[in-house]
Enzyme design. Structure first.
Site, mmCIF file in Angstrom:
data_model
loop_
_atom_site.group_PDB
_atom_site.id
_atom_site.type_symbol
_atom_site.label_atom_id
_atom_site.label_comp_id
_atom_site.label_asym_id
_atom_site.label_seq_id
_atom_site.Cartn_x
_atom_site.Cartn_y
_atom_site.Cartn_z
ATOM 1 N N THR A 1 -39.582 26.749 -10.523
ATOM 2 C CA THR A 1 -39.856 25.374 -10.097
ATOM 3 C C THR A 1 -40.025 24.618 -11.412
ATOM 4 O O THR A 1 -40.507 25.205 -12.394
ATOM 5 C CB THR A 1 -41.134 25.262 -9.228
ATOM 6 O OG1 THR A 1 -42.243 25.755 -9.990
ATOM 7 C CG2 THR A 1 -41.030 26.062 -7.941
ATOM 8 N N HIS A 2 -39.599 23.399 -11.456
ATOM 9 C CA HIS A 2 -39.587 22.617 -12.712
ATOM 10 C C HIS A 2 -38.778 23.336 -13.794
ATOM 11 O O HIS A 2 -39.001 23.115 -14.981
ATOM 12 C CB HIS A 2 -41.006 22.370 -13.234
ATOM 13 C CG HIS A 2 -41.976 21.911 -12.187
ATOM 14 N ND1 HIS A 2 -42.207 20.578 -11.921
ATOM 15 C CD2 HIS A 2 -42.747 22.608 -11.311
ATOM 16 C CE1 HIS A 2 -43.104 20.477 -10.941
ATOM 17 N NE2 HIS A 2 -43.427 21.691 -10.547
ATOM 18 N N SER B 1 -12.904 27.962 -26.948
ATOM 19 C CA SER B 1 -12.980 26.788 -27.804
ATOM 20 C C SER B 1 -11.874 26.903 -28.841
ATOM 21 O O SER B 1 -11.552 28.003 -29.296
ATOM 22 C CB SER B 1 -14.344 26.736 -28.487
ATOM 23 O OG SER B 1 -14.246 25.994 -29.686
ATOM 24 N N TYR C 1 -9.802 -6.438 12.526
ATOM 25 C CA TYR C 1 -9.156 -5.958 11.302
ATOM 26 C C TYR C 1 -9.108 -7.045 10.234
ATOM 27 O O TYR C 1 -8.844 -8.209 10.507
ATOM 28 C CB TYR C 1 -7.719 -5.506 11.618
ATOM 29 C CG TYR C 1 -6.955 -5.051 10.386
ATOM 30 C CD1 TYR C 1 -7.057 -3.737 9.933
ATOM 31 C CD2 TYR C 1 -6.158 -5.930 9.658
ATOM 32 C CE1 TYR C 1 -6.393 -3.313 8.800
ATOM 33 C CE2 TYR C 1 -5.485 -5.520 8.519
ATOM 34 C CZ TYR C 1 -5.597 -4.213 8.090
ATOM 35 O OH TYR C 1 -4.946 -3.803 6.969
ATOM 36 N N SER D 1 0.827 -1.212 0.000
ATOM 37 C CA SER D 1 0.000 0.000 0.000
ATOM 38 C C SER D 1 0.861 1.261 0.000
ATOM 39 O O SER D 1 0.337 2.368 0.004
ATOM 40 C CB SER D 1 -0.931 0.008 1.219
ATOM 41 O OG SER D 1 -0.194 -0.171 2.410
ATOM 42 N N ASN E 1 -16.653 28.853 -22.301
ATOM 43 C CA ASN E 1 -17.255 27.656 -21.731
ATOM 44 C C ASN E 1 -17.079 27.577 -20.216
ATOM 45 O O ASN E 1 -16.018 27.900 -19.695
ATOM 46 C CB ASN E 1 -16.645 26.405 -22.376
ATOM 47 C CG ASN E 1 -17.019 26.277 -23.839
ATOM 48 O OD1 ASN E 1 -18.097 26.708 -24.244
ATOM 49 N ND2 ASN E 1 -16.127 25.715 -24.623
ATOM 50 N N GLN F 1 -7.460 -2.014 4.022
ATOM 51 C CA GLN F 1 -6.387 -1.235 3.405
ATOM 52 C C GLN F 1 -6.903 -0.464 2.178
ATOM 53 O O GLN F 1 -6.321 0.544 1.782
ATOM 54 C CB GLN F 1 -5.246 -2.183 3.011
ATOM 55 C CG GLN F 1 -4.092 -1.527 2.296
ATOM 56 C CD GLN F 1 -2.896 -2.446 2.214
ATOM 57 O OE1 GLN F 1 -2.209 -2.672 3.210
ATOM 58 N NE2 GLN F 1 -2.647 -3.013 1.046
ATOM 59 N N GLU G 1 -18.657 22.579 -15.071
ATOM 60 C CA GLU G 1 -18.985 21.233 -15.558
ATOM 61 C C GLU G 1 -18.155 20.173 -14.828
ATOM 62 O O GLU G 1 -18.652 19.090 -14.490
ATOM 63 C CB GLU G 1 -18.731 21.142 -17.062
ATOM 64 C CG GLU G 1 -19.704 21.999 -17.860
ATOM 65 C CD GLU G 1 -19.262 22.157 -19.309
ATOM 66 O OE1 GLU G 1 -19.930 21.612 -20.180
ATOM 67 O OE2 GLU G 1 -18.241 22.816 -19.563
ATOM 68 N N LYS H 1 -16.948 31.273 -28.290
ATOM 69 C CA LYS H 1 -17.345 30.519 -27.097
ATOM 70 C C LYS H 1 -16.595 30.907 -25.836
ATOM 71 O O LYS H 1 -15.414 31.231 -25.851
ATOM 72 C CB LYS H 1 -17.126 29.015 -27.340
ATOM 73 C CG LYS H 1 -17.964 28.479 -28.463
ATOM 74 C CD LYS H 1 -19.197 27.770 -27.995
ATOM 75 C CE LYS H 1 -18.837 26.477 -27.334
ATOM 76 N NZ LYS H 1 -19.995 25.641 -27.123
ATOM 77 N N ASN I 1 -2.321 -2.490 13.281
ATOM 78 C CA ASN I 1 -3.774 -2.295 13.228
ATOM 79 C C ASN I 1 -4.212 -1.012 13.939
ATOM 80 O O ASN I 1 -5.031 -0.259 13.426
ATOM 81 C CB ASN I 1 -4.500 -3.502 13.827
ATOM 82 C CG ASN I 1 -4.240 -4.774 13.032
ATOM 83 O OD1 ASN I 1 -3.677 -4.706 11.934
ATOM 84 N ND2 ASN I 1 -4.620 -5.924 13.567
HETATM 85 N N1 ARG Z 1 -1.205 -1.296 5.348
HETATM 86 C C1 ARG Z 1 -2.185 -1.770 6.261
HETATM 87 C C2 ARG Z 1 -3.492 -1.019 6.070
HETATM 88 O O1 ARG Z 1 -3.478 -0.020 5.435
HETATM 89 C C3 ARG Z 1 -1.708 -1.579 7.669
HETATM 90 C C4 ARG Z 1 -2.303 -2.502 8.647
HETATM 91 C C5 ARG Z 1 -1.773 -3.872 8.419
HETATM 92 N N2 ARG Z 1 -2.173 -4.778 9.430
HETATM 93 C C6 ARG Z 1 -2.109 -6.078 9.273
HETATM 94 N N3 ARG Z 1 -2.518 -6.830 10.244
HETATM 95 N N4 ARG Z 1 -1.636 -6.639 8.199
HETATM 96 O O2 ARG Z 1 -4.535 -1.421 6.519
#
Ligand code: ARG
Length: 467
Positions: free
Chosen positions: A165-166, A287, A327, A33, A295, A332, A300, A293, A120
């Protein structure tokens, strides 16, 4: 640098004791991650410093080790801030990247930092701190947007425009009143943000893996050091909970929905057909082929960002749905949704604040449009009730006939001669013309929260005091 992977090739340097070989390349890819959670580096380091300080205070680690740890963590903070830190995917996430670098910097003392905690509770802490800061930023940005609307509302408390309205002309209103409608919406969004900050203001650190810890830690101390009101009260819930992230996303989705309605109105108002507002050059584009134009691209895109934010909300709700306590690695997947939505929301609020502040309001066009489409028909009906004593339903019918007549003659209600009106109902007098102008119409709507300039000014004063 942190990419010192001598051990990780064969097995993980954090849990290599149990593992004979390293992960498959695909395992590493699906598991890592660091690509996105490096955004949490400052929160991670802050959390670790608070944790180490508490461990030393409680006599769980020595003061000497604590000093080394804190010094090392501060070094890592400046390395990352200055771009001199190499993140390693083999080290999976921000927590292990920082810890591995700490080991390189200070040696064995680094191994004591993870006493009485788990990734965790660590990730729950880092992410809460991040979301809390983002909510605080959102609160300030909404306050600026509200301030921009209050200025425009004060400037245009008397400018008459058609109310719809509408998307059909309904009754005349003032542009100031219409601006104040958005102040109400963004004001509610801001109070949702404030409530969310209160909800999440509990410190997760010390919940450890899920069951708490046998070490004599002081969770009140870390909570205080990290600016939380108090520690969370159930260690299982603490590492299982992502309500704070879902709450952020739902607030973002509601605010995004409000922003998209404003965006849509700006798109409509800035068409040559409406011509109610003109966007500044700073918030519009040209444009490449059609020179005439201008825009409303930013509006948007704000309208479109709402789709992304809604997607993130549904994604995280679905990720969390049905997960057993406590957990699971599914969790993640929470971060990218929140990061993406936060970026979209910030951009959308900032762009809207700029557009609202800078746009030129064409009051003449608005007033002309307000008078067309028989927008004062209700005023005629109300006059018949008030001055001629008709029941409202009868007055509605009489007015309908007057509108039909004006329509067949191709004129406005105020342009019908008195004889025509009297042919429809004999009690109509020339006093009726006083209520058929758009100015008289808006000025008469003095009910609390109504569109009369006097009432709009009261509401502006209320919000200025509140902002
Ligand atoms: N990278 C993990 C997350 O974002 C951290 C926690 C990982 N904990 C574990 N028991 N593997 O959730």
């Amino acid at each position: 640098m942190a990419d010192d992977t001598t051990d990780t090739k064969s097995s993980n340097q954090m849990w290599g004791g149990r593992f004979a070989s390293g992960p498959d390349a695909i395992m590493e890819e699906i598991n890592a991650s660091i690509g996105f959670d490096k955004k949490l580096f400052a929160q991670d380091i802050r959390g670790s410093i608070a944790h180490a300080t508490m461990l030393a205070h409680q006599g769980i680690i020595s003061a000497e080790d604590k000093d080394k740890i804190v010094h090392g963590l501060n070094t890592i903070l400046s390395e990352i801030e200055s771009g001199n830190f190499e993140f390693s995917r083999q080290l999976e996430d921000i927590h292990m990247n920082v810890e591995a670098r700490l080991a390189t910097l200070i040696g064995p003392a680094a191994g004591r930092l993870h006493t009485a905690r788990s990734r965790n509770d660590q990730v729950a802490l880092d992410f809460r701190l991040w979301v809390k800061e983002e909510l605080q930023k959102t609160e300030q940005m909404l306050t600026r947007l509200i301030a921009a609307f209050l200025d425009r509302a004060a400037e245009h408390a008397e400018s008459v425009m058609p109310g719809f309205t509408h998307l059909q002309t309904a009754q005349p209103v003032t542009f100031g009143h219409h601006c104040m409608a958005y102040v109400e919406m963004f004001g509610r969004d801001r109070s949702r943000v404030r409530h969310a900050i209160e909800h999440l203001d509990e410190s997760p650190i010390g919940a450890a893996a899920l069951a708490g810890t046998g070490y004599p830690i002081d969770r009140h101390m870390t909570a205080k050091a990290l600016g939380f009101r108090e520690p969370t009260r159930n260690s299982i819930d603490t590492v299982s909970d992502r309500d704070f992230a879902i709450e952020f996303l739902s607030i973002a989705a509601i605010a995004g929905m409000h922003l998209s309605r404003l965006a849509e109105e700006i798109v409509i108002w800035s068409t040559p057909q409406f011509g109610f507002v003109r966007l500044s050059d700073a918030f519009s584009t040209g444009s490449s082929i059609m020179p005439q134009k201008k825009n409303p691209d930013a509006a948007e895109l704000v309208r479109a960002k709402t789709g992304r934010i809604n997607g993130s909300l549904v994604a995280l709700l679905t990720i969390m749905k049905g997960l057993p306590l406590a957990y699971s690695k599914d969790m993640q997947e929470d971060k990218e949704q929140v990061f993406d939505a936060a970026e979209s929301l910030e951009l959308a609020i900032a762009a809207m604040t700029g557009m609202v502040r800078d746009m030129t309001v064409n009051t003449a066009r608005m007033k002309a449009a307000a008078g067309s489409g028989y927008s004062t028909a209700t005023d005629l009906a109300d006059w018949l009730v008030r001055e001629a004593g008709l029941p409202f339903r009868d007055a509605h019918h009489v007015t309908g006939r007057a509108v039909a007549l004006a329509e067949s003659k191709g004129c406005d209600l105020a342009e019908l001669p008195l004889s025509d009106l009297q042919a429809i109902h004999p009690d109509i007098t020339d006093k009726v013309y006083d209520v058929l102008t758009v100015e008289a119409s808006v000025a008469s709507r003095k009910s609390f929260g109504g569109t009369a300039p006097s009432e709009v000014r009261k509401q502006i004063a209320f919000w200025r005091a509140r902002n």
